[in-house]
Motif scaffolding. Structure first.
Motif, PDB file in Angstrom:
ATOM      1  N   PRO A  35       0.833  -1.210   0.000  1.00 17.44           N
ATOM      2  CA  PRO A  35       0.000   0.000   0.000  1.00 17.44           C
ATOM      3  C   PRO A  35       0.866   1.259   0.000  1.00 17.44           C
ATOM      4  O   PRO A  35       1.935   1.284   0.611  1.00 17.44           O
ATOM      5  CB  PRO A  35      -0.810  -0.106   1.288  1.00 17.44           C
ATOM      6  CG  PRO A  35      -0.148  -1.153   2.114  1.00 17.44           C
ATOM      7  CD  PRO A  35       0.694  -1.981   1.213  1.00 17.44           C
ATOM      8  N   GLN A  36       0.412   2.269  -0.712  1.00 14.23           N
ATOM      9  CA  GLN A  36       1.117   3.555  -0.760  1.00 14.23           C
ATOM     10  C   GLN A  36       0.526   4.544   0.239  1.00 14.23           C
ATOM     11  O   GLN A  36       1.193   5.473   0.667  1.00 14.23           O
ATOM     12  CB  GLN A  36       1.060   4.143  -2.171  1.00 14.23           C
ATOM     13  CG  GLN A  36       1.695   3.240  -3.219  1.00 14.23           C
ATOM     14  CD  GLN A  36       3.146   2.921  -2.925  1.00 14.23           C
ATOM     15  OE1 GLN A  36       3.962   3.818  -2.773  1.00 14.23           O
ATOM     16  NE2 GLN A  36       3.473   1.652  -2.831  1.00 14.23           N
ATOM     17  N   GLY A  37      -0.745   4.337   0.582  1.00 15.42           N
ATOM     18  CA  GLY A  37      -1.421   5.222   1.535  1.00 15.42           C
ATOM     19  C   GLY A  37      -1.621   4.531   2.871  1.00 15.42           C
ATOM     20  O   GLY A  37      -1.025   3.478   3.142  1.00 15.42           O
ATOM     21  N   ASP A  38      -2.475   5.116   3.693  1.00 17.13           N
ATOM     22  CA  ASP A  38      -2.773   4.548   5.008  1.00 17.13           C
ATOM     23  C   ASP A  38      -3.451   3.189   4.856  1.00 17.13           C
ATOM     24  O   ASP A  38      -4.380   3.029   4.056  1.00 17.13           O
ATOM     25  CB  ASP A  38      -3.695   5.470   5.797  1.00 17.13           C
ATOM     26  CG  ASP A  38      -3.031   6.780   6.179  1.00 17.13           C
ATOM     27  OD1 ASP A  38      -1.783   6.824   6.237  1.00 17.13           O
ATOM     28  OD2 ASP A  38      -3.761   7.765   6.408  1.00 17.13           O
ATOM     29  N   ASP A  59      -4.620  -0.310   1.187  1.00 20.74           N
ATOM     30  CA  ASP A  59      -5.052   1.075   1.360  1.00 20.74           C
ATOM     31  C   ASP A  59      -6.302   1.255   0.503  1.00 20.74           C
ATOM     32  O   ASP A  59      -6.725   0.337  -0.219  1.00 20.74           O
ATOM     33  CB  ASP A  59      -3.935   2.071   1.019  1.00 20.74           C
ATOM     34  CG  ASP A  59      -3.448   2.003  -0.415  1.00 20.74           C
ATOM     35  OD1 ASP A  59      -4.118   1.407  -1.282  1.00 20.74           O
ATOM     36  OD2 ASP A  59      -2.362   2.568  -0.686  1.00 20.74           O
ATOM     37  N   LEU A  60      -6.916   2.414   0.573  1.00 21.44           N
ATOM     38  CA  LEU A  60      -8.148   2.659  -0.163  1.00 21.44           C
ATOM     39  C   LEU A  60      -7.952   2.514  -1.663  1.00 21.44           C
ATOM     40  O   LEU A  60      -8.779   1.909  -2.364  1.00 21.44           O
ATOM     41  CB  LEU A  60      -8.708   4.046   0.183  1.00 21.44           C
ATOM     42  CG  LEU A  60     -10.020   4.415  -0.495  1.00 21.44           C
ATOM     43  CD1 LEU A  60     -11.128   3.421  -0.149  1.00 21.44           C
ATOM     44  CD2 LEU A  60     -10.424   5.832  -0.102  1.00 21.44           C
ATOM     45  N   ALA A  61      -6.850   3.024  -2.192  1.00 20.95           N
ATOM     46  CA  ALA A  61      -6.597   2.947  -3.635  1.00 20.95           C
ATOM     47  C   ALA A  61      -6.532   1.495  -4.109  1.00 20.95           C
ATOM     48  O   ALA A  61      -7.020   1.173  -5.200  1.00 20.95           O
ATOM     49  CB  ALA A  61      -5.313   3.685  -3.986  1.00 20.95           C
ATOM     50  N   GLU A  64     -10.081   0.234  -4.277  1.00 23.19           N
ATOM     51  CA  GLU A  64     -10.799   0.854  -5.388  1.00 23.19           C
ATOM     52  C   GLU A  64     -10.355   0.305  -6.744  1.00 23.19           C
ATOM     53  O   GLU A  64     -11.113   0.363  -7.714  1.00 23.19           O
ATOM     54  CB  GLU A  64     -10.621   2.374  -5.367  1.00 23.19           C
ATOM     55  CG  GLU A  64     -11.401   3.035  -4.256  1.00 23.19           C
ATOM     56  CD  GLU A  64     -11.293   4.541  -4.282  1.00 23.19           C
ATOM     57  OE1 GLU A  64     -12.344   5.200  -4.287  1.00 23.19           O
ATOM     58  OE2 GLU A  64     -10.152   5.059  -4.284  1.00 23.19           O
ATOM     59  N   TYR A 129     -16.975   1.192   0.622  1.00 24.84           N
ATOM     60  CA  TYR A 129     -16.191   2.337   1.076  1.00 24.84           C
ATOM     61  C   TYR A 129     -16.909   3.645   0.763  1.00 24.84           C
ATOM     62  O   TYR A 129     -16.483   4.696   1.208  1.00 24.84           O
ATOM     63  CB  TYR A 129     -14.773   2.330   0.488  1.00 24.84           C
ATOM     64  CG  TYR A 129     -14.677   1.920  -0.972  1.00 24.84           C
ATOM     65  CD1 TYR A 129     -15.080   2.762  -1.995  1.00 24.84           C
ATOM     66  CD2 TYR A 129     -14.191   0.661  -1.305  1.00 24.84           C
ATOM     67  CE1 TYR A 129     -15.001   2.376  -3.325  1.00 24.84           C
ATOM     68  CE2 TYR A 129     -14.098   0.270  -2.632  1.00 24.84           C
ATOM     69  CZ  TYR A 129     -14.510   1.132  -3.640  1.00 24.84           C
ATOM     70  OH  TYR A 129     -14.437   0.745  -4.947  1.00 24.84           O
ATOM     71  N   TYR A 135     -17.305   8.901   0.446  1.00 25.82           N
ATOM     72  CA  TYR A 135     -16.549   8.005   1.313  1.00 25.82           C
ATOM     73  C   TYR A 135     -17.137   8.071   2.715  1.00 25.82           C
ATOM     74  O   TYR A 135     -17.543   9.130   3.186  1.00 25.82           O
ATOM     75  CB  TYR A 135     -15.067   8.393   1.339  1.00 25.82           C
ATOM     76  CG  TYR A 135     -14.397   8.175   0.007  1.00 25.82           C
ATOM     77  CD1 TYR A 135     -14.074   6.888  -0.423  1.00 25.82           C
ATOM     78  CD2 TYR A 135     -14.112   9.245  -0.829  1.00 25.82           C
ATOM     79  CE1 TYR A 135     -13.476   6.676  -1.652  1.00 25.82           C
ATOM     80  CE2 TYR A 135     -13.505   9.044  -2.068  1.00 25.82           C
ATOM     81  CZ  TYR A 135     -13.206   7.757  -2.464  1.00 25.82           C
ATOM     82  OH  TYR A 135     -12.622   7.551  -3.679  1.00 25.82           O
TER      83      TYR A 135
END
Length: 175
Positions: A35-38, A59-61, A64, A129, A135
């Motif tokens: 993951p790149q984000g949280d 992460d969320l990305a 998605e 999500y 969101y």
């Protein structure tokens, strides 16, 4: 010279034979992108694809980017019908190479519920999500919420399935 060819041929044959037994063990533990984000979801337990020490973090990305769906349904938690959007849980399980019959779903507040993995393909269950295009914040059942199409079948519009609809999801343990 003739012996070198024989030894070399023997070594190649043994190596190939050995590799055919060892290679499947490596193939079972696929690596997912990190993951790149949280991190908002961690999956552990009986999984064959990871991106950490025995876990698959998302992460969320990443969520998605998976095949998603929208479910418009009434729920006991909101006054009117709501449109949820999220990753198909069957896709999430396929991605991590889940090898089990059940998830133990853990929420941010440590609430836990068992959920049969078979539900995901049978009902098109999603890990939502978004609600009505936005969101979901932690303060309102987010960031992740397990959603069934409750209005599609009277059986789904029961306490049995409502109890499997964990909100503020943080972790899945496949067993």
């Amino acid at each position: 010279m003739h012996n070198k060819k024989l030894v070399g041929g023997w070594f190649a044959a043994v190596s190939l034979l050995l590799f055919s037994f060892v290679a499947p063990a490596f193939a079972q533990d696929a690596t997912l992108p990190k993951p790149q984000g949280d991190v908002i979801l961690t999956i552990d337990g009986n999984i064959g694809a990871t991106n950490g020490d025995g876990v698959a973090d998302f992460d969320l990305a990443m969520l998605e980017a998976l095949k998603s769906a929208k479910i418009r349904t009434s729920t006991p938690w909101f006054d009117d019908a709501v449109e949820f959007e999220g990753a198909l849980l069957s896709e999430v399980m396929d991605l991590v190479k889940a090898d089990g019959d059940e998830l133990v779903v853990t929420a941010l507040n440590d609430y836990q519920a068992p959920v049969p993995i078979a539900d995901f393909a049978e009902y098109g269950t999603i890990l939502a999500y978004k609600r009505d295009g936005n969101y979901m914040p932690i303060s309102d059942k987010g960031p992740l919420f397990i959603i069934y199409p409750y209005d599609s079948d009277p059986e789904l519009n029961t306490q049995k399935y409502f109890s499997r609809s964990v909100w503020q999801v943080r972790r899945f343990t496949v067993r």
